[in-house]
Design an enzyme around this catalytic site. Structure first.
Site, mmCIF file in Angstrom:
data_model
loop_
_atom_site.group_PDB
_atom_site.id
_atom_site.type_symbol
_atom_site.label_atom_id
_atom_site.label_comp_id
_atom_site.label_asym_id
_atom_site.label_seq_id
_atom_site.Cartn_x
_atom_site.Cartn_y
_atom_site.Cartn_z
ATOM 1 N N ARG A 91 -34.835 97.153 -5.924
ATOM 2 C CA ARG A 91 -35.296 98.472 -5.491
ATOM 3 C C ARG A 91 -34.646 99.510 -6.406
ATOM 4 O O ARG A 91 -33.423 99.526 -6.531
ATOM 5 C CB ARG A 91 -34.956 98.745 -4.023
ATOM 6 C CG ARG A 91 -35.621 97.788 -3.041
ATOM 7 C CD ARG A 91 -35.531 98.286 -1.604
ATOM 8 N NE ARG A 91 -36.409 99.427 -1.393
ATOM 9 C CZ ARG A 91 -36.407 100.156 -0.270
ATOM 10 N NH1 ARG A 91 -35.565 99.881 0.702
ATOM 11 N NH2 ARG A 91 -37.230 101.180 -0.137
ATOM 12 N N ASP A 237 -30.247 108.185 -0.316
ATOM 13 C CA ASP A 237 -30.285 106.981 -1.144
ATOM 14 C C ASP A 237 -29.744 107.236 -2.545
ATOM 15 O O ASP A 237 -29.300 106.312 -3.206
ATOM 16 C CB ASP A 237 -31.716 106.448 -1.217
ATOM 17 C CG ASP A 237 -32.118 105.768 0.081
ATOM 18 O OD1 ASP A 237 -31.984 104.541 0.156
ATOM 19 O OD2 ASP A 237 -32.522 106.470 1.019
#
Length: 350
Positions: A91, A237
């Site tokens: 990711r 994030d």
């Protein structure tokens, strides 16, 4: 489970990484036992585990598994380097993934032997898990001081024990505020398309008996307009050096709404989520996920067959919309480039 200390999504047992499959919550509590780093990379990519800190911890254990496999070969360092690239590709947006992987890689490269590397990387992963919980608890205490004595707190996605080693970032701040005696009522966005708010945050809040309402993402503006929301707190994030923050898609719109309604907007994240090499949010790679996540809900089609989809998993909230960034070393306020660097250098701020 009745307390945050009992909610864990990551553990190491008998030489295997055990992950609570968050895709199946709240209907099923299923643990996957993984002994191959490749399977761990797939688990990260397929959202078995999610949340930047939890992804970082999982990556550290993936590297421990990778070096264990590589250690039986003469070219173990080259094999580990290849494994690190595969893990980091799982990711792209969450900076903790690359941060933890690269930290483990550097540790292995400094080892004298493959055997030493195996032991060192496993211990480092254990330490990261332990330290993350302690950091979250400190972050919670700093953040709790910013919350009102009573009122409604809106949160987005899942930022609790499930997204971390334990306790949580934004949800950890809420936990700490309630533990300090504050009378808080939580409003949890459902968080389409993966419904982390509906499935995970609601599950955690329910486990602990914290008062809350679940609502559709599109109801946030109405709740603010009605005077029900007194603060918004979210996770992150990746945070750029200037304070621009990438978080779950829908965060940016909440920040715009909060500014219009003159509601404080807080970000809670460990300093490991700050990417000091990224000057601003314009350089953050936004993960585009499969169309089926939007075309379907819980496996059932909700859109016409063949419809084209945009499915960005994250958006970037400009630093100008953020009231404060809460970390395990204190609170950074506007003037984020200087404030975040000071925290990283060990200068505590309240």
């Amino acid at each position: 489970m009745s307390s945050a200390d009992q909610i864990r999504a990551i553990r190491w047992e008998e030489g295997q990484l055990c992950l609570l499959d968050q895709r199946l919550l709240p209907q099923q509590e299923t643990w996957l036992k993984l002994s191959d780093y490749r399977a761990v990379a797939v688990a990260i990519r397929q959202m078995v585990v999610r949340g930047a800190p939890a992804i970082g911890i999982t990556a550290a254990y993936a590297m421990a598994l990778a070096v264990r496999e590589a250690s039986t070969h003469a070219d173990w360092q080259a094999r580990l380097l290849s494994a690190a690239d595969e893990i980091k590709a799982a990711r792209p947006t969450a900076v903790n993934l690359a941060w933890a992987t690269d930290r483990q890689l550097a540790l292995a490269q400094s080892a004298s032997t493959a055997g030493q590397a195996v032991a060192a990387l496993l211990q480092a992963a254990h330490d990261l898990l332990r330290d993350d919980i302690a950091d979250n608890q400190r972050m919670g205490r700093y953040g709790a001081e910013l919350l009102p004595a009573e009122g409604g707190i809106l949160t987005h996605c899942n930022t609790g024990s499930l997204a971390t080693g334990g306790y949580g970032t934004a949800l950890g701040v809420i936990r700490a505020g309630i533990s300090a005696g504050k009378q808080l009522h939580i409003y949890a966005d459902e968080t389409r398309p993966w419904l982390q708010g509906a499935r995970l945050t609601a599950w955690e809040l329910q486990q602990e008996g914290i008062p809350f309402h679940l609502h559709a993402d599109s109801a946030a503006a109405y709740l603010m307009q009605q005077g029900l929301i007194h603060a918004v707190i979210v996770g992150a994030d990746r945070i750029a050096a200037n304070g621009d923050t990438a978080n779950k898609i829908g965060t940016y719109s909440l920040a715009v709404l909060a500014q219009y309604h003159q509601i404080p907007f807080y970000v809670a994240a460990p300093l490991s989520t700050v990417d000091f090499a990224m000057p601003d949010g314009g350089g953050i790679v936004i993960e585009e996920r499969p169309a089926a996540e939007v075309q379907q809900c819980a496996g059932h089609a909700v859109a016409p067959e063949g419809v084209e989809v945009r499915n960005p998993a994250f958006d970037v909230t400009p630093a100008s919309l953020i009231t404060a960034i809460i970390t395990e070393r204190g609170v950074a306020r506007p003037g984020f480039p200087v404030a975040l660097q000071a925290l990283a250098a060990g200068h505590m701020q309240a």
